[in-house]
Design an enzyme around this catalytic site. Structure first.
Site, short mmCIF file in Angstrom:
data_model
loop_
_atom_site.label_atom_id
_atom_site.label_comp_id
_atom_site.label_asym_id
_atom_site.label_seq_id
_atom_site.Cartn_x
_atom_site.Cartn_y
_atom_site.Cartn_z
N TYR A 134 -12.91 64.59 41.99
CA TYR A 134 -13.06 63.35 41.17
C TYR A 134 -11.95 62.49 41.52
O TYR A 134 -10.95 62.78 40.65
CB TYR A 134 -13.45 63.42 39.71
CG TYR A 134 -13.82 62.26 38.77
CD1 TYR A 134 -13.82 61.29 39.19
CD2 TYR A 134 -13.86 62.51 37.44
CE1 TYR A 134 -14.12 60.20 38.24
CE2 TYR A 134 -14.21 61.83 36.45
CZ TYR A 134 -14.34 60.48 37.02
OH TYR A 134 -14.94 59.54 36.16
N LYS A 162 -16.20 61.91 43.76
CA LYS A 162 -16.84 60.95 43.18
C LYS A 162 -15.49 59.97 43.09
O LYS A 162 -14.46 60.27 42.81
CB LYS A 162 -17.01 61.08 41.83
CG LYS A 162 -17.18 60.17 40.70
CD LYS A 162 -17.41 60.59 39.20
CE LYS A 162 -17.92 59.33 38.35
NZ LYS A 162 -17.73 59.65 36.96
#
Length: 288
Positions: A134, A162
């Site tokens: 992330y 992400k």
């Protein structure tokens, strides 16, 4: 594993008494998958995970896992912290519970990019499930460049990233121009989904895809099929809607909209978040 399509990071709906509204959570999980989402993300920031007790987290994973198994969908679970050892422990606990883990670049510690690489290398050697990095520098204070992301993508247990850097910067373009094999870039900033898909991203993890889920899935398919005019027009519409959902801290506006549409019992959030203003909720509703 290969990650693609739209993955919805579920909110945590609360009842009037402040406890989790588990029936509403299950209904949301089923509805977004039935409308075209490829998977769910449990215990992300959209879920207000920092405010959930351990038993609440376990219950959320159980519900989301059961629904994903019923639908043949991917379950990704947010896990870990800025500490490598405790993150490895959290990942080991996901064995048999999740298909992948969403692990944030270490926050507050702000290691060098060499430290970020070492952190994920150590995790990749210990995790029982594939990792999704992330990358969200405006929350972590740590920016990770394309070269480091590419090296992370070469680790055998890292499935993707992400990518939520607040826009489409040069590192985003450079990364998507030269991806490691079997490494997925998933858009993490909702208004920029269409732009990243046009550059070669494989999908997105998007809070605003609680709404118009089918259209978000349609947008992914349109870019894949080379339907540029349709994808561009649809992307513009969804981008405007997404921007309205983030007019105040996530997920406050989203919860207000879901409550107004009768999909959750209250718009309540837990402190330190406070409910969104009625003006922001009404503005978001108009985009729908």
């Amino acid at each position: 594993m290969t990650l693609s399509g739209i993955h919805v990071p579920l909110i945590t709906p609360f009842a009037e008494d402040g406890e989790i509204a588990f029936e509403a959570l299950e209904d949301l999980a089923r509805s977004v998958l039935d409308d075209g989402a490829s998977g769910l993300v449990a215990l992300g920031t959209t879920a207000e995970v920092a405010t959930l007790a351990e038993e609440e987290r376990r219950a959320v994973i159980e519900i989301c896992g059961r629904v994903c198994r019923e639908r043949g969908a991917t379950l990704t679970v947010g896990a870990g912290s800025a500490d490598t050892r405790s993150t490895a422990d959290a990942l080991r606990a996901l064995k048999g519970e999740a298909d992948a883990a969403l692990v944030t670049v270490p926050a507050f510690v702000r290691p060098s990019e060499a430290g970020v690489l070492a952190h994920f290398t150590a995790l990749a050697e210990q995790t029982p499930v594939p990792l999704v990095v992330y990358n969200i520098p405006y929350r972590t204070g740590q920016s990770v460049g394309a070269a480091t992301l590419r090296r992370l993508g070469e680790l055998p247990m890292v499935a993707g990233v992400k990518h939520a850097v607040g826009g489409v910067d040069l590192d985003t373009v450079a990364l998507l121009a030269d991806l490691p094999a079997d490494f997925a870039v998933l858009a993490g900033d909702d208004p920029f989904l269409s732009a990243l898909l046009a550059l070669g991203a494989s999908g997105g993890i998007l809070a605003s895809a609680h709404l118009r889920t089918g259209e978000f899935a349609e947008l992914v398919q349109a870019w894949r099929a080379g339907e540029v005019e349709h994808a561009r027009a649809l992307g513009h519409r969804l981008s405007l809607m997404s921007a309205a959902m983030f007019a105040e801290p996530n997920p406050t506006v989203l919860k207000g909209v879901l409550h107004a549409r009768g999909r959750i019992p209250t718009a309540a959030v837990r402190l330190p978040l406070v409910p969104a203003s009625q003006a922001s909720i009404e503005a978001a509703l108009r985009t729908l």
